[in-house]
Design a protein around this motif. Sequence first.
Motif, PDB file in Angstrom:
ATOM      1  N   ASP A 267      25.416 -30.296  20.742  1.00  0.00           N
ATOM      2  CA  ASP A 267      26.647 -30.964  21.191  1.00  0.00           C
ATOM      3  C   ASP A 267      27.751 -30.816  20.147  1.00  0.00           C
ATOM      4  O   ASP A 267      28.921 -30.600  20.503  1.00  0.00           O
ATOM      5  CB  ASP A 267      26.378 -32.442  21.477  1.00  0.00           C
ATOM      6  CG  ASP A 267      25.458 -32.626  22.685  1.00  0.00           C
ATOM      7  OD1 ASP A 267      25.006 -33.762  22.921  1.00  0.00           O
ATOM      8  OD2 ASP A 267      25.187 -31.619  23.375  1.00  0.00           O
ATOM      9  N   ALA A 268      27.369 -30.894  18.864  1.00  0.00           N
ATOM     10  CA  ALA A 268      28.387 -30.714  17.813  1.00  0.00           C
ATOM     11  C   ALA A 268      28.961 -29.302  17.895  1.00  0.00           C
ATOM     12  O   ALA A 268      30.185 -29.104  17.857  1.00  0.00           O
ATOM     13  CB  ALA A 268      27.752 -30.972  16.445  1.00  0.00           C
ATOM     14  N   ARG A 269      28.074 -28.306  18.064  1.00  0.00           N
ATOM     15  CA  ARG A 269      28.557 -26.911  18.130  1.00  0.00           C
ATOM     16  C   ARG A 269      29.446 -26.726  19.359  1.00  0.00           C
ATOM     17  O   ARG A 269      30.516 -26.099  19.297  1.00  0.00           O
ATOM     18  CB  ARG A 269      27.364 -25.952  18.184  1.00  0.00           C
ATOM     19  CG  ARG A 269      26.591 -25.847  16.871  1.00  0.00           C
ATOM     20  CD  ARG A 269      25.623 -24.669  16.863  1.00  0.00           C
ATOM     21  NE  ARG A 269      24.450 -24.935  17.682  1.00  0.00           N
ATOM     22  CZ  ARG A 269      23.247 -25.278  17.171  1.00  0.00           C
ATOM     23  NH1 ARG A 269      23.096 -25.416  15.868  1.00  0.00           N
ATOM     24  NH2 ARG A 269      22.215 -25.494  17.948  1.00  0.00           N
ATOM     25  N   ALA A 270      29.045 -27.309  20.490  1.00  0.00           N
ATOM     26  CA  ALA A 270      29.814 -27.133  21.736  1.00  0.00           C
ATOM     27  C   ALA A 270      31.188 -27.782  21.625  1.00  0.00           C
ATOM     28  O   ALA A 270      32.187 -27.233  22.105  1.00  0.00           O
ATOM     29  CB  ALA A 270      29.037 -27.724  22.918  1.00  0.00           C
ATOM     30  N   LEU A 271      31.252 -28.935  20.930  1.00  0.00           N
ATOM     31  CA  LEU A 271      32.544 -29.627  20.821  1.00  0.00           C
ATOM     32  C   LEU A 271      33.489 -28.840  19.905  1.00  0.00           C
ATOM     33  O   LEU A 271      34.684 -28.730  20.166  1.00  0.00           O
ATOM     34  CB  LEU A 271      32.351 -31.054  20.298  1.00  0.00           C
ATOM     35  CG  LEU A 271      33.593 -31.952  20.339  1.00  0.00           C
ATOM     36  CD1 LEU A 271      34.211 -31.977  21.737  1.00  0.00           C
ATOM     37  CD2 LEU A 271      33.261 -33.375  19.892  1.00  0.00           C
ATOM     38  N   VAL A 272      32.919 -28.217  18.866  1.00  0.00           N
ATOM     39  CA  VAL A 272      33.749 -27.361  17.994  1.00  0.00           C
ATOM     40  C   VAL A 272      34.320 -26.207  18.822  1.00  0.00           C
ATOM     41  O   VAL A 272      35.503 -25.885  18.743  1.00  0.00           O
ATOM     42  CB  VAL A 272      32.919 -26.827  16.806  1.00  0.00           C
ATOM     43  CG1 VAL A 272      33.641 -25.688  16.093  1.00  0.00           C
ATOM     44  CG2 VAL A 272      32.616 -27.958  15.820  1.00  0.00           C
ATOM     45  N   GLU A 273      33.470 -25.631  19.681  1.00  0.00           N
ATOM     46  CA  GLU A 273      33.936 -24.519  20.535  1.00  0.00           C
ATOM     47  C   GLU A 273      35.004 -24.997  21.523  1.00  0.00           C
ATOM     48  O   GLU A 273      35.996 -24.316  21.753  1.00  0.00           O
ATOM     49  CB  GLU A 273      32.752 -23.900  21.298  1.00  0.00           C
ATOM     50  CG  GLU A 273      31.806 -23.107  20.417  1.00  0.00           C
ATOM     51  CD  GLU A 273      32.525 -22.093  19.524  1.00  0.00           C
ATOM     52  OE1 GLU A 273      32.344 -22.137  18.290  1.00  0.00           O
ATOM     53  OE2 GLU A 273      33.311 -21.282  20.071  1.00  0.00           O
ATOM     54  N   SER A 274      34.797 -26.183  22.092  1.00  0.00           N
ATOM     55  CA  SER A 274      35.826 -26.723  23.008  1.00  0.00           C
ATOM     56  C   SER A 274      37.141 -26.898  22.271  1.00  0.00           C
ATOM     57  O   SER A 274      38.212 -26.531  22.763  1.00  0.00           O
ATOM     58  CB  SER A 274      35.387 -28.084  23.576  1.00  0.00           C
ATOM     59  OG  SER A 274      34.292 -27.939  24.424  1.00  0.00           O
ATOM     60  N   GLY A 275      37.033 -27.411  21.029  1.00  0.00           N
ATOM     61  CA  GLY A 275      38.252 -27.585  20.217  1.00  0.00           C
ATOM     62  C   GLY A 275      38.974 -26.262  20.022  1.00  0.00           C
ATOM     63  O   GLY A 275      40.182 -26.159  20.185  1.00  0.00           O
ATOM     64  N   LYS A 276      38.178 -25.223  19.739  1.00  0.00           N
ATOM     65  CA  LYS A 276      38.783 -23.883  19.531  1.00  0.00           C
ATOM     66  C   LYS A 276      39.469 -23.413  20.810  1.00  0.00           C
ATOM     67  O   LYS A 276      40.634 -22.995  20.785  1.00  0.00           O
ATOM     68  CB  LYS A 276      37.683 -22.870  19.175  1.00  0.00           C
ATOM     69  CG  LYS A 276      37.373 -22.745  17.704  1.00  0.00           C
ATOM     70  CD  LYS A 276      36.408 -21.556  17.502  1.00  0.00           C
ATOM     71  CE  LYS A 276      35.468 -21.798  16.322  1.00  0.00           C
ATOM     72  NZ  LYS A 276      34.247 -20.957  16.376  1.00  0.00           N
ATOM     73  N   SER A 277      38.770 -23.553  21.949  1.00  0.00           N
ATOM     74  CA  SER A 277      39.327 -22.975  23.189  1.00  0.00           C
ATOM     75  C   SER A 277      40.565 -23.732  23.663  1.00  0.00           C
ATOM     76  O   SER A 277      41.391 -23.165  24.372  1.00  0.00           O
ATOM     77  CB  SER A 277      38.278 -22.933  24.291  1.00  0.00           C
ATOM     78  OG  SER A 277      37.747 -24.222  24.475  1.00  0.00           O
ATOM     79  N   TYR A 278      40.732 -24.981  23.242  1.00  0.00           N
ATOM     80  CA  TYR A 278      41.949 -25.721  23.642  1.00  0.00           C
ATOM     81  C   TYR A 278      42.920 -25.842  22.478  1.00  0.00           C
ATOM     82  O   TYR A 278      43.833 -26.669  22.484  1.00  0.00           O
ATOM     83  CB  TYR A 278      41.576 -27.115  24.171  1.00  0.00           C
ATOM     84  CG  TYR A 278      40.893 -27.092  25.516  1.00  0.00           C
ATOM     85  CD1 TYR A 278      39.501 -27.139  25.607  1.00  0.00           C
ATOM     86  CD2 TYR A 278      41.625 -26.995  26.697  1.00  0.00           C
ATOM     87  CE1 TYR A 278      38.859 -27.103  26.835  1.00  0.00           C
ATOM     88  CE2 TYR A 278      40.996 -26.959  27.934  1.00  0.00           C
ATOM     89  CZ  TYR A 278      39.609 -27.004  27.992  1.00  0.00           C
ATOM     90  OH  TYR A 278      38.976 -26.968  29.221  1.00  0.00           O
TER      91      TYR A 278
END
Length: 440
Positions: A267-278
């Motif tokens: 979940d931490a990795r996915a949230l970092v990726e979401s942050g990057k994509s937005y």
Amino acid sequence: MKLSIIGSGYVGLVTGACLANVDQHVTCLDIDEKKINKLRNGIIPIYEPGLEGLIKEKVASSSLTFSSNISETVKNTDVIFIAVGTPTNKENDSADLSQVYSCAEEIAKNIKNNTIVILKSTVPVGTCDKIEEIINLSNPSINFDVVSNPEFLREGSAIFDFENPDRIIIGTKEKNSISTLNSIYKKQIKNNFPVIFTTRRSSELIKYASNSMLAMRIIFINEIADLCEKVGANVEDISLGIGLDKRIGPDFLNAGPGFGGSCFPKDARALVESGKSYNAPQNLLKAVIDGNEKRKENLSKRIIEVAKNRKNIGVLGVTYKANTDDIREAPSLSIIPDLINKGFNVSIYDPQASRDGIKEFEEANWESDIYSVAKKSDCLVILTEWSEIISMDLKKISDIMTQPIIIDFRNLFSLDSFKKLNIEYHSIGRETINSHKEVE
Ligand code: UDX
């Protein structure tokens, strides 16, 4: 009401067993027919305290059934939970939604009017919108809703957490869905547990933000523990001292080997990726992920340093925490291979971890109890806070082993326990007790 749950894993089985009752029939679904057949024969594929008894009780009262026929079940269900895994995508650290989307496709082919599709799986912000598009594409004329309802179940206490939630989060604006979800969770509502209705996207993000905040607390206290060791402070006193501040609170401040499990890391990795994509970078979380990975390497180095004149290391506990058989992202998965690669003989005790199929442990040997490990070891490493380890007889350990060393990465014992024992005791964020010299 007829509910179905696609995905009979840690979350789906607990959700299904807890929701099944006389006026709410639940069908737990899975594509793995072997798993479904085992469940039909009362064999539970995971270890979760209390789950086996609860499932048997609900099957006996005919409020819970199992099936691998997803299309047929979807046709006859009012509410469909999606509770499949969303593991980390190996290529780019984002959440792998392939299982979620294949559920959506299957539902789209068989959905009936006024069905409610509920995302129980942890999914990035905007996934419910995509699920709605997939279903709409092949069902433009029917009425349905897609709702976000993330879970906050801790492995090992999942049934308790389901029955006694700190909160229930529901993302939908549809009146029909709101009344249906109120009915599904009527028991929790009757017991005054808070139910928060919000938008789907806020609900999806609450789940990631919650796990990320918890993961941050763990890395924070672990790095404070590193400093404690350097300056001679006691991390347990720090946890107590800061936790009494109501704005901080005492929970989730136990220094340990770092967080593992199927949720925090992904979940931490996915949230970092979401942050990057937005384009909303989650910098703090990046540091949490890096800090957690670094910690496991540092723990291996510390063991190798402390045990440098020894040959045989016994590892007590390999699951990522107590009261589960789950070893996903457990610190043991990197620490044990590190020790084997350094030439140590490693033996393992864990009350629940299954012994087969863990390639990282292939060259270690399993023992069925703690004292058999002690007999083969001159250094014990504690990675998991199993009650069997907490209650082990330290005097017996000091009699079995020669000049024993214990490296306790869970701070399970008080330092005083070792004042009179011939055991060198290392732990986290506290002084080392080197009683070998003190023994007359
Ligand atoms: C977590 C969340 O708590 C839960 O709400 C979510 O739904 C799923 O992820 P879980 O992974 O089962 O639950 O375990 P949890 O008890 O939260 O511990 C997570 C990790 O943090 C474990 O590796 C545990 O050992 C570690 N931990 C926890 C600490 O190191 N110190 C603590 O004080 C608490």
